[in-house]
Design an enzyme around this catalytic site. Structure first.
Site, PDB file in Angstrom:
ATOM      1  N   LYS A 114      23.230 -30.425  26.155  1.00 35.42           N
ATOM      2  CA  LYS A 114      22.288 -29.547  26.856  1.00 35.42           C
ATOM      3  C   LYS A 114      20.898 -30.165  26.905  1.00 35.42           C
ATOM      4  CE  LYS A 114      24.617 -25.126  26.639  1.00 35.42           C
ATOM      5  NZ  LYS A 114      24.616 -23.722  26.238  1.00 35.42           N
ATOM      6  N   LYS A 194      34.322 -29.822  31.325  1.00 33.88           N
ATOM      7  CA  LYS A 194      34.737 -28.485  30.926  1.00 33.88           C
ATOM      8  C   LYS A 194      34.267 -27.449  31.950  1.00 33.88           C
ATOM      9  CE  LYS A 194      32.172 -25.812  28.311  1.00 33.88           C
ATOM     10  NZ  LYS A 194      31.682 -24.722  27.467  1.00 33.88           N
ATOM     11  N   LYS A 197      29.831 -22.030  33.258  1.00 33.70           N
ATOM     12  CA  LYS A 197      29.099 -21.184  34.195  1.00 33.70           C
ATOM     13  C   LYS A 197      27.962 -21.978  34.819  1.00 33.70           C
ATOM     14  CE  LYS A 197      29.546 -17.418  30.971  1.00 33.70           C
ATOM     15  NZ  LYS A 197      28.984 -18.042  29.751  1.00 33.70           N
TER      16      LYS A 197
HETATM   17  N1  AQP Z   1      36.073 -24.335  29.802  1.00 36.11           N
HETATM   18  C1  AQP Z   1      36.370 -23.588  28.757  1.00 36.11           C
HETATM   19  N2  AQP Z   1      37.612 -23.625  28.228  1.00 36.11           N
HETATM   20  C2  AQP Z   1      37.935 -22.851  27.151  1.00 36.11           C
HETATM   21  N3  AQP Z   1      37.065 -21.967  26.574  1.00 36.11           N
HETATM   22  C3  AQP Z   1      35.822 -21.903  27.080  1.00 36.11           C
HETATM   23  N4  AQP Z   1      34.744 -21.156  26.746  1.00 36.11           N
HETATM   24  C4  AQP Z   1      33.722 -21.470  27.577  1.00 36.11           C
HETATM   25  N5  AQP Z   1      34.102 -22.406  28.458  1.00 36.11           N
HETATM   26  C5  AQP Z   1      35.397 -22.698  28.189  1.00 36.11           C
HETATM   27  C6  AQP Z   1      34.720 -20.164  25.672  1.00 36.11           C
HETATM   28  O1  AQP Z   1      34.228 -18.952  26.208  1.00 36.11           O
HETATM   29  C7  AQP Z   1      33.494 -18.248  25.203  1.00 36.11           C
HETATM   30  C8  AQP Z   1      32.167 -17.802  25.738  1.00 36.11           C
HETATM   31  O2  AQP Z   1      31.389 -18.956  26.098  1.00 36.11           O
HETATM   32  P1  AQP Z   1      29.822 -18.836  26.240  1.00 36.11           P
HETATM   33  O3  AQP Z   1      29.468 -18.040  27.394  1.00 36.11           O
HETATM   34  O4  AQP Z   1      29.229 -18.316  24.991  1.00 36.11           O
HETATM   35  O5  AQP Z   1      29.240 -20.258  26.333  1.00 36.11           O
HETATM   36  P2  AQP Z   1      29.780 -21.620  26.752  1.00 36.11           P
HETATM   37  O6  AQP Z   1      30.845 -22.093  25.850  1.00 36.11           O
HETATM   38  O7  AQP Z   1      28.584 -22.492  26.824  1.00 36.11           O
HETATM   39  O8  AQP Z   1      30.379 -21.282  28.194  1.00 36.11           O
HETATM   40  P3  AQP Z   1      29.897 -21.859  29.532  1.00 36.11           P
HETATM   41  O9  AQP Z   1      30.622 -21.259  30.640  1.00 36.11           O
HETATM   42  O10 AQP Z   1      29.946 -23.371  29.435  1.00 36.11           O
HETATM   43  O11 AQP Z   1      28.407 -21.343  29.614  1.00 36.11           O
HETATM   44  P4  AQP Z   1      27.067 -22.088  29.952  1.00 36.11           P
HETATM   45  O12 AQP Z   1      27.351 -22.869  31.211  1.00 36.11           O
HETATM   46  O13 AQP Z   1      26.082 -21.006  30.141  1.00 36.11           O
HETATM   47  O14 AQP Z   1      26.739 -22.974  28.788  1.00 36.11           O
HETATM   48  C9  AQP Z   1      33.359 -19.197  24.014  1.00 36.11           C
HETATM   49  O15 AQP Z   1      34.271 -18.814  23.011  1.00 36.11           O
HETATM   50  C10 AQP Z   1      33.724 -20.533  24.580  1.00 36.11           C
HETATM   51  O16 AQP Z   1      34.337 -21.365  23.607  1.00 36.11           O
END
Ligand code: AQP
Length: 330
Positions: A114, A194, A197
């Site tokens: 990040k 991965k 969002k």
């Molecule tokens: N691609 C993924 N595959 C499996 N699990 C995933 N999780 C996120 N992306 C994947 C799981 O979803 C839960 C919530 O995630 P989060 O919103 O707290 O943050 P994150 O992991 O950072 O998800 P994003 O979509 O990648 O968000 P941004 O882009 O905002 O950083 C967690 O349990 C995560 O493991």
């Protein structure tokens, strides 16, 4: 009466939930509500550690609540709340800040990724993110945390924070286990990283089906398969990794055979996936629309969730402060 083990997990209000969130975490959360005392939090304090638009934040928090309840988190079976409505999370975070060496924070993979993306805005909040996450979990003395694989390192870090606190001040926090969901790491539609969002490579859980198909149709498959008549290799195909999440065993076998023998084209294979995916997503989208018409139910669930969470959180913070030699009253 048997005491149920406790679960805590969270999701950032950083955009609409995607199938990575769903198959990596939320689907597992829903299943666990049957046997565990479950706490789920919308982690708005985490979402402000990177650049964001304040004008959109409230809407995003609200949408995260709607999405997760529509995806199956029934407020009558679990506690759902917004992280900042339980200010004790940040209080415990400070206490834990004071037992955590800085070096470990800068070595976290998510921080490195990040901060690479946010070169102009690497805040102390982004660095301290895992300590706040440790506080989110330890404040409920959670026995286990269901997450996707991307969070495994932060969970290991949380256990170390608990060990360090317990070693210095006395046994207080249990070390939470990591529970990885079925879709441990769902890749983005680009097949390169991965699903996220914030990377704009996602299939939204409540996204319009036509929009989903428009993303699927041109999506990369096995790059070695240039023509329909070329035999393909499902293990090199991102769409096949999606099939494993929703497609029944029998159909999977047909796809493996059809792809290897060039009996099925990539577009037909995507259509099968799309039909199976819709069987999971359509009911969620419908429930989401119903919930939008009953906002007071969702508001009340969040209020009640914060009340319940706060009672436990206050108790833990008092206990931690006492062990650290801080007086709470004269
Ligand atoms: N691609 C993924 N595959 C499996 N699990 C995933 N999780 C996120 N992306 C994947 C799981 O979803 C839960 C919530 O995630 P989060 O919103 O707290 O943050 P994150 O992991 O950072 O998800 P994003 O979509 O990648 O968000 P941004 O882009 O905002 O950083 C967690 O349990 C995560 O493991």
């Amino acid at each position: 009466m048997t005491i149920r083990k406790r679960i805590l997990s969270g999701i950032q209000p950083s955009g609409t939930i995607h199938i990575g969130n769903y198959f990596g975490a939320i689907e597992n959360w829903v299943r666990l509500t049957k046997d565990y005392d479950c706490f789920f939090t919308i982690v708005d304090y985490h979402a402000i550690t990177v650049q964001y638009d304040p004008a959109l934040m409230q809407k995003r928090i609200w949408e995260a609540a709607l999405d997760n309840i529509a995806a199956g988190l029934d407020p009558s079976r679990c506690t759902i709340f917004v992280q900042s409505h339980v200010p004790e999370h940040t209080e415990l975070c400070w206490l834990l800040n004071c037992v955590t060496p800085m070096g470990e924070l800068s070595r976290m993979t998510q921080f490195k990724e990040k901060s690479e993306r946010e070169r102009e805005n690497v805040t102390a909040g982004l660095l301290n993110y895992p300590i706040l996450q440790a506080a989110d979990i330890l404040i409920y003395k959670a026995d286990a945390v269901p997450v996707g694989e991307d969070q495994a390192q932060h969970l290991e870090f949380t256990r170390e924070v608990a060990r360090r606190f317990n070693g210095r001040f006395g046994e207080f926090f249990p070390e939470p286990a990591t529970l990885i969901g079925r879709g441990a790491r769902v890749m983005g539609i680009d097949g390169a990283s991965k699903m996220s969002k914030s990377l704009d490579n996602h299939i939204g859980v409540v996204e319009d089906p036509e929009a989903i198909w428009e993303k699927l149709r041109p999506a990369k498959t096995d790059e070695a398969r240039k023509r329909r008549s070329d035999p393909g290799s499902p293990d090199r195909c991102n769409i096949f990794s999606y099939h494993k999440l929703v497609t029944p065993e029998g159909q999977i076998e047909e796809i493996v055979k059809g792809c290897a023998e060039a009996g099925i084209g990539c577009l037909d294979c995507k259509k099968i996936f799309f039909v199976n995916l819709r069987k999971v997503l359509d009911p969620i989208r419908e429930r989401r629309m119903e919930l939008e018409a009953k906002p007071e139910l969702v508001r009340e669930a969040l209020r009640e969730g914060a009340r319940k969470a706060r009672t436990i959180a206050q108790d833990t913070v008092q206990g931690a402060k006492a062990l650290m030699g801080l007086v709470t009253d004269f």
